[in-house]
Design a protein around this motif. Structure first.
Motif, mmCIF file in Angstrom:
data_model
loop_
_atom_site.group_PDB
_atom_site.id
_atom_site.type_symbol
_atom_site.label_atom_id
_atom_site.label_comp_id
_atom_site.label_asym_id
_atom_site.label_seq_id
_atom_site.Cartn_x
_atom_site.Cartn_y
_atom_site.Cartn_z
ATOM 1 N N VAL A 145 0.834 -1.205 0.000
ATOM 2 C CA VAL A 145 0.000 0.000 0.000
ATOM 3 C C VAL A 145 0.872 1.261 0.000
ATOM 4 N N MET A 146 1.916 1.282 0.849
ATOM 5 C CA MET A 146 2.792 2.449 0.931
ATOM 6 C C MET A 146 3.506 2.709 -0.387
ATOM 7 N N MET A 147 4.066 1.663 -0.968
ATOM 8 C CA MET A 147 4.832 1.832 -2.204
ATOM 9 C C MET A 147 3.929 2.162 -3.385
ATOM 10 N N LEU A 148 2.706 1.598 -3.390
ATOM 11 C CA LEU A 148 1.777 1.904 -4.469
ATOM 12 C C LEU A 148 1.346 3.365 -4.397
ATOM 13 N N LEU A 149 1.141 3.881 -3.186
ATOM 14 C CA LEU A 149 0.807 5.290 -3.022
ATOM 15 C C LEU A 149 1.968 6.165 -3.493
ATOM 16 N N GLY A 150 3.194 5.767 -3.143
ATOM 17 C CA GLY A 150 4.374 6.486 -3.622
ATOM 18 C C GLY A 150 4.461 6.472 -5.134
ATOM 19 N N HIS A 151 4.105 5.329 -5.730
ATOM 20 C CA HIS A 151 4.101 5.186 -7.187
ATOM 21 C C HIS A 151 3.142 6.192 -7.837
ATOM 22 N N PHE A 152 1.945 6.345 -7.284
ATOM 23 C CA PHE A 152 0.954 7.256 -7.864
ATOM 24 C C PHE A 152 1.314 8.731 -7.645
#
Length: 413
Positions: free
Chosen positions: A181-188
């Motif tokens: 979740v953290m990395m996906l948010l960073g990705h967006f």
């Protein structure tokens, strides 16, 4: 939309989300023994999973530079998927297999797959940060890479609590989901500044091997390698070195439990401190001179507790060892965060992701050599720790010579 289209929300925050996730690789000592016990293998054999993770981190970063330059969203997504898949796979192999099968599974998932996610994720936000913080490149990279260092301090107590209540496999499952979740948010969130256009990437215009013919790059690679190698040689044996230095003192148990958290804080402080200070210097290479001179001085001083007999003065002299571990961690973190800005000052911004990635191959090599050098020295000398200090002292001296003679003084961009 304007509220989030700024340098903090488009570079600093996503960089922290990504780096605070992947930086948990340094929590390895927190669960290494639990993994070994669960699958029925020795801690030494299981320990190679960490070495593999660092090796694949460095090598994936070295080869991913071109992709990161072209598309940070592709690279951030690949990092997210590889890192979290590696964590989940590690948990599955630990839960459902044992022995050699489990060991191979941990090597593949934690060492290789997660290691690839580590390397690509480490490299991805760096250029974006330097573009947004064009006048404060050191501060920018320090913020991000500080997150990598802080991850250990933040995640260690959480990991210990989950292990104690739910078990080692559940720890990998839960944290794998959280980091996804953290990395996906960073990705967006991650985005280069509006109006920035990458220079045309002509195929074959960047030749990695030619960089190793450049004296300045080779010098930076060598001093970066030595700093990591020596750091790992000492950091991975912190508790054992403290045990020798404070042997026979009443405070031994407290010191061994508290000091690792203190040194982790110095590691994070070095990442933000040294890189920020480099913004104020005429030559960013000065930071490395400070790192190596301080490490040479304190390592030489720390040899004293191991050269004299234990006695009433061991507590005072052991304090020197604590200072050693703090300064080594400070320089270890600072070396990482100052590297991108130093490279940009010598080679410009156009191909910084490729050049930075290539320089991280030094990390890959040091991940194999650092802690294993200490292990070989201890085996050859019947667990005598002063020889580790002598070896690192000599290497720090070589690094200082390389810093002065090969890296040069004047910024070129």
């Amino acid at each position: 939309m304007k509220a989030i289209n700024n340098k903090w929300m488009r570079s600093a925050v996503p960089a922290l989300l990504i780096h605070c996730s992947i930086g948990t690789v340094y929590c390895w000592s927190t669960f290494k023994e639990a993994v070994a016990n669960k699958i029925g293998m020795s801690t030494f054999s299981v320990g190679w999973a960490f070495s593999l993770a660092i090796f694949f981190l460095g090598m994936s970063a070295a080869f991913a530079g071109r992709m990161v330059e072209r598309d940070i969203h592709k690279s951030s997504l690949i990092s997210c998927l590889c890192f979290t898949a590696g964590m989940l796979g590690t948990g599955a192999f630990i839960q459902f297999t044992s022995g050699v099968t489990a060991l191979i599974g941990v090597f593949v998932c934690y060492g290789c797959i997660m290691g690839i996610g580590l390397g690509i994720g480490y490299l991805t936000p760096v250029k974006t940060l330097m573009l947004w913080f064009s006048e404060q490149k050191g501060l920018a990279t320090g913020i991000s890479i500080m997150g990598f260092g802080l991850a250990k301090a933040i995640a260690t107590p959480i990991m210990e609590k989950i292990q104690a209540s739910l078990g080692i496999s559940a720890m990998f499952y839960i944290l794998g989901g959280v980091y996804f979740v953290m990395m996906l948010l960073g990705h967006f969130l991650l985005k280069k500044p509006d109006g920035w256009v990458e220079p045309e990437d002509k195929k074959g215009s960047f030749k990695a091997l030619s960089m190793f013919k450049n004296k300045t790059f080779v010098g930076i690679w060598l001093m970066f390698f030595i700093n990591i190698h020596c750091g790992l040689a000492l950091i991975t044996y912190e508790k054992q070195i403290l045990g020798v230095a404070f042997a026979g003192t009443a405070a031994l148990a407290v010191i061994i439990s508290v000091v690792p958290s203190v040194t982790a804080a110095f590691n994070a402080l070095g990442r933000i401190g040294y890189s920020t200070v480099s913004d104020k210097m005429k030559d960013r290479n000065t930071v490395y001179k400070i790192i190596f001179i301080s490490c040479i001085a304190i390592t030489a001083a720390a040899l004293i507790p191991f050269a004299i007999s234990k006695g009433s003065t061991s507590l005072i002299l052991g304090g020197i060892v604590i200072i050693l571990l703090c300064l080594v961690n400070l320089g270890y973190g600072g070396g990482f965060s100052t590297l991108p800005a130093l490279l940009s000052s010598r080679f410009g911004m156009d191909k910084i992701s490729k050049i930075h990635g290539l320089s991280l191959s030094a990390w890959a090599v040091a991940g194999i050599t650092g802690n294993n050098m200490s292990e070989l020295i201890l085996k050859a000398t019947n667990r005598t720790y002063d020889y580790i200090l002598i070896a690192t002292l000599a290497l720090y001296a070589i690094a200082l010579a390389v810093c002065v003679l090969m890296v040069g003084k004047k910024d070129k961009a």
